[in-house]
Design an enzyme around this catalytic site. Structure first.
Site, PDB file in Angstrom:
ATOM      1  N   PHE A 260       0.618  -1.019   0.519  1.00  0.00           N
ATOM      2  CA  PHE A 260      -0.209   0.119  -0.088  1.00  0.00           C
ATOM      3  C   PHE A 260       0.892   1.067  -0.152  1.00  0.00           C
ATOM      4  O   PHE A 260       0.357   1.859   0.850  1.00  0.00           O
ATOM      5  CB  PHE A 260      -0.936   0.117   1.238  1.00  0.00           C
ATOM      6  CG  PHE A 260      -2.108  -0.649   0.481  1.00  0.00           C
ATOM      7  CD1 PHE A 260      -1.923  -2.454   0.536  1.00  0.00           C
ATOM      8  CD2 PHE A 260      -3.194  -0.209   0.548  1.00  0.00           C
ATOM      9  CE1 PHE A 260      -3.593  -2.580   0.659  1.00  0.00           C
ATOM     10  CE2 PHE A 260      -4.080  -1.277  -0.037  1.00  0.00           C
ATOM     11  CZ  PHE A 260      -4.211  -2.816   0.046  1.00  0.00           C
ATOM     12  N   CYS A 271     -14.562   1.138  -1.418  1.00  0.00           N
ATOM     13  CA  CYS A 271     -14.807   0.894   1.071  1.00  0.00           C
ATOM     14  C   CYS A 271     -14.219   2.698   0.524  1.00  0.00           C
ATOM     15  O   CYS A 271     -14.260   2.773   1.320  1.00  0.00           O
ATOM     16  CB  CYS A 271     -14.077   0.086   0.980  1.00  0.00           C
ATOM     17  SG  CYS A 271     -14.740  -1.665   0.849  1.00  0.00           S
TER      18      CYS A 271
HETATM   19  C1  UDX Z   1     -10.044  -1.926   0.424  1.00  0.00           C
HETATM   20  C2  UDX Z   1      -9.182  -2.438   1.526  1.00  0.00           C
HETATM   21  O1  UDX Z   1      -7.772  -3.191   0.509  1.00  0.00           O
HETATM   22  C3  UDX Z   1     -10.265  -4.615   2.142  1.00  0.00           C
HETATM   23  O2  UDX Z   1      -9.259  -4.399   3.630  1.00  0.00           O
HETATM   24  C4  UDX Z   1     -11.115  -3.685   2.479  1.00  0.00           C
HETATM   25  O3  UDX Z   1     -11.956  -4.768   3.373  1.00  0.00           O
HETATM   26  C5  UDX Z   1     -12.160  -2.981   1.787  1.00  0.00           C
HETATM   27  O4  UDX Z   1     -11.686  -1.616   1.436  1.00  0.00           O
HETATM   28  P1  UDX Z   1     -10.373  -3.245  -2.344  1.00  0.00           P
HETATM   29  O5  UDX Z   1     -11.602  -1.729  -2.206  1.00  0.00           O
HETATM   30  O6  UDX Z   1     -10.878  -3.982  -2.205  1.00  0.00           O
HETATM   31  O7  UDX Z   1     -10.244  -3.697  -0.441  1.00  0.00           O
HETATM   32  O8  UDX Z   1      -8.681  -2.669  -3.104  1.00  0.00           O
HETATM   33  P2  UDX Z   1      -7.319  -2.229  -2.192  1.00  0.00           P
HETATM   34  O9  UDX Z   1      -6.726  -3.522  -3.476  1.00  0.00           O
HETATM   35  O10 UDX Z   1      -7.906  -2.033  -1.056  1.00  0.00           O
HETATM   36  O11 UDX Z   1      -7.193  -1.072  -3.263  1.00  0.00           O
HETATM   37  C6  UDX Z   1      -8.045  -0.076  -3.108  1.00  0.00           C
HETATM   38  C7  UDX Z   1      -7.395   1.289  -3.783  1.00  0.00           C
HETATM   39  O12 UDX Z   1      -6.843   1.670  -3.985  1.00  0.00           O
HETATM   40  C8  UDX Z   1      -8.003   0.902  -5.573  1.00  0.00           C
HETATM   41  O13 UDX Z   1      -8.247   2.056  -5.812  1.00  0.00           O
HETATM   42  C9  UDX Z   1      -5.665   0.605  -5.564  1.00  0.00           C
HETATM   43  O14 UDX Z   1      -5.875   0.947  -6.973  1.00  0.00           O
HETATM   44  C10 UDX Z   1      -5.533   1.829  -5.094  1.00  0.00           C
HETATM   45  N1  UDX Z   1      -4.246   1.019  -3.751  1.00  0.00           N
HETATM   46  C11 UDX Z   1      -4.200   0.699  -3.663  1.00  0.00           C
HETATM   47  C12 UDX Z   1      -2.964   2.334  -4.785  1.00  0.00           C
HETATM   48  O15 UDX Z   1      -3.254   3.517  -5.304  1.00  0.00           O
HETATM   49  N2  UDX Z   1      -2.124   2.157  -4.185  1.00  0.00           N
HETATM   50  C13 UDX Z   1      -1.379   0.940  -3.414  1.00  0.00           C
HETATM   51  O16 UDX Z   1      -0.242   0.404  -2.576  1.00  0.00           O
HETATM   52  C14 UDX Z   1      -2.758  -0.076  -3.160  1.00  0.00           C
END
Ligand code: UDX
Length: 452
Positions: A260, A271
């Site tokens: 992340f 979320c």
């Molecule tokens: C998230 C949480 O990870 C999860 O624990 C919770 O239950 C629901 O919300 P999700 O929305 O499915 O899950 O996706 P996630 O993989 O967390 O990514 C969310 C957003 O953050 C995406 O748009 C992704 O592109 C972005 N992201 C993620 C980044 O820009 N950088 C990162 O390092 C990680």
């Protein structure tokens, strides 16, 4: 307590009802069924229920259809909530808590289910809130059910927040990082420990309000981490540092970690955007201020426009430009578009007169529903970029990362690639005539196609 014990002799199989068959509800139901519990999934949408009865998953989630098929003998899908709730041992509420106009969480669906449970439960049961709800909602649901319940049975309410990510939802559920159980008394905690007996994950029993807070605080922390690194990436661009090198260097510190910490064009999905706004609203409502979360929201909103701003460096206006869009979902591995950067970037380009061609391996069908006209949908990356003046990478699909970059030069009219997800190494573009502009890194061949 003993006379209320509801789990069967082997301590594993229970009758479970799961209202709501979205990502949380359906994945929970299927995973519990795969462990031997008898699960009835309830939804108001008849078409969706019919689909699931045929063994088909209504959502795109890798591994879910297979597990659903394997577990069909333990699964029932129905719209008839009464049959599901009347003799359930445990009821997992997984319905949505969407964002309201003011940013707060809409609890209408949760309360509707609570009302139905109060009207139909005929034996002692534990109602488990999986949906993300503001702190104190479990208490409200408990009094609501107790005030409205028809039969003289004991109905407990427990919080058990869900931490699954879309695209890895089955794995995240079966091998959860932790199972948080929020209770005000021992009995529902014992029941939930039994439900999850065969799940390989640490189980944490806490106060109900703490469980509700753990969910928001975790999601908001991750959103904050992303906004933080996006701000650092923007600064890297200005001062000539490289964000990929910077995060590699930071991540080795175990207190920070590599995950992340990927900069891009902002977080989307069902979320992070919703939960940051909801906690911020909730804090204000309680006369508190969450300044870090407010900043995370603001940074994210700006970050989504980053590529359009970059595009202005190369073209004074977008009229009649052919623009290829690679990826329209909020992240790879899902067909979900909620809060995806594509939803704000594509309309801006279209409003300014650009012709849009979109490629996405699974998100196109959903995108077509929002934008049925004027957009050309392509079945391969080559078709999307052929003759294009500009290419925007919005989702880091594997197909994009593995794409032979020489084709951008061969097929595009003006090979300008704006990468919102840092899919490639800068060195790959060294001996090309491609302008490659990504996030938090120097631009390769910046001046080749700049309009004078
Ligand atoms: C998230 C949480 O990870 C999860 O624990 C919770 O239950 C629901 O919300 P999700 O929305 O499915 O899950 O996706 P996630 O993989 O967390 O990514 C969310 C957003 O953050 C995406 O748009 C992704 O592109 C972005 N992201 C993620 C980044 O820009 N950088 C990162 O390092 C990680």
């Amino acid at each position: 307590v003993n006379k209320l014990l509801i789990y069967t002799k082997d301590g594993k199989k229970m009758k479970i009802a799961v209202p709501g068959t979205g990502y949380v509800g359906l994945v929970t139901g299927v995973c519990l069924a795969s462990k031997g519990h008898k699960v009835t999934c309830v939804d108001v949408d008849e078409n969706k229920v019919k689909k699931m009865q045929r063994g088909e998953s209504p959502i795109y989630e890798p591994g879910l259809p297979e597990l659903m098929k394997e577990s069909m003998e333990n699964l029932i899908f129905t719209t008839d909530y009464k049959s599901a709730y009347q003799d359930a041992d445990v009821i997992f509420i997984g319905v949505g808590t969407p964002e309201k106009y003011d940013g707060s969480a809409n609890l209408t669906y949760v309360f509707q289910v609570a009302k139905q449970i109060a009207q139909t439960a005929e034996k002692h049961c534990v109602v488990v809130l999986k949906s993300t709800v503001p702190i104190g909602t479990n208490d409200k649901i408990e009094s609501y059910i107790h005030n409205k319940q028809v039969n003289d049975v004991k109905i407990y309410v427990a919080s058990n927040p869900e931490f699954l990510s879309q695209g890895t939802a089955v794995h995240d559920t079966l091998h959860a990082s932790r199972i948080v159980i929020g209770v005000t008394e021992e009995y529902p905690a014992d029941v939930l420990k039994q439900v999850y007996e065969n799940f390989d994950a640490p189980k944490l029993v806490v106060e109900r309000r703490s469980a509700e807070m753990i969910k928001y605080a975790s999601n908001d922390f991750l959103a904050l981490k992303i906004s933080y690194i996006n701000e650092i990436a923007n600064l890297c661009e200005t001062v000539g540092a490289d964000i990929e090198e910077v995060t590699a260097g930071m991540g080795f510190d175990e207190r920070i970690g590599h995950r992340f910490l990927k900069s891009g064009i902002g977080y989307g999905g069902s979320c992070f955007p919703k939960d940051t706004k909801a906690l911020n609203w909730f804090a204000n409502f309680n006369d508190n201020e969450l300044r870090t979360i407010k900043a995370a929201i603001e940074v994210n909103e700006n970050q989504k426009f980053k590529l359009v701003k970059k595009a202005k460096k190369y073209y004074n206006d977008f009229l009649f430009l052919n623009v290829a869009i690679l990826g329209c979902t909020f992240k790879p591995g899902t067909d979900d578009l909620r809060e995806a950067p594509s939803l704000v970037n594509i309309p801006i380009l279209m409003e300014d007169g650009a012709y849009i061609r979109v490629w996405d391996p699974v998100g196109q069908e959903n995108f077509k529903k929002c934008f049925p006209e004027k957009i050309q949908y392509c079945s391969c990356i080559e078709d999307a970029i052929a003759g294009a003046d500009l290419c925007l990478i919005l989702t880091e699909w594997g197909e994009v990362k593995e794409f032979d970059i020489k084709k951008y030069e061969e097929l595009m009219k003006h090979p300008i690639v704006l990468d919102g997800r840092n899919c490639y190494n800068l060195s790959d573009f060294a001996n090309t005539r491609i302008t490659y502009d990504s996030i938090g890194r120097r631009t390769v061949n910046p001046d080749l196609y700049i309009e004078k």
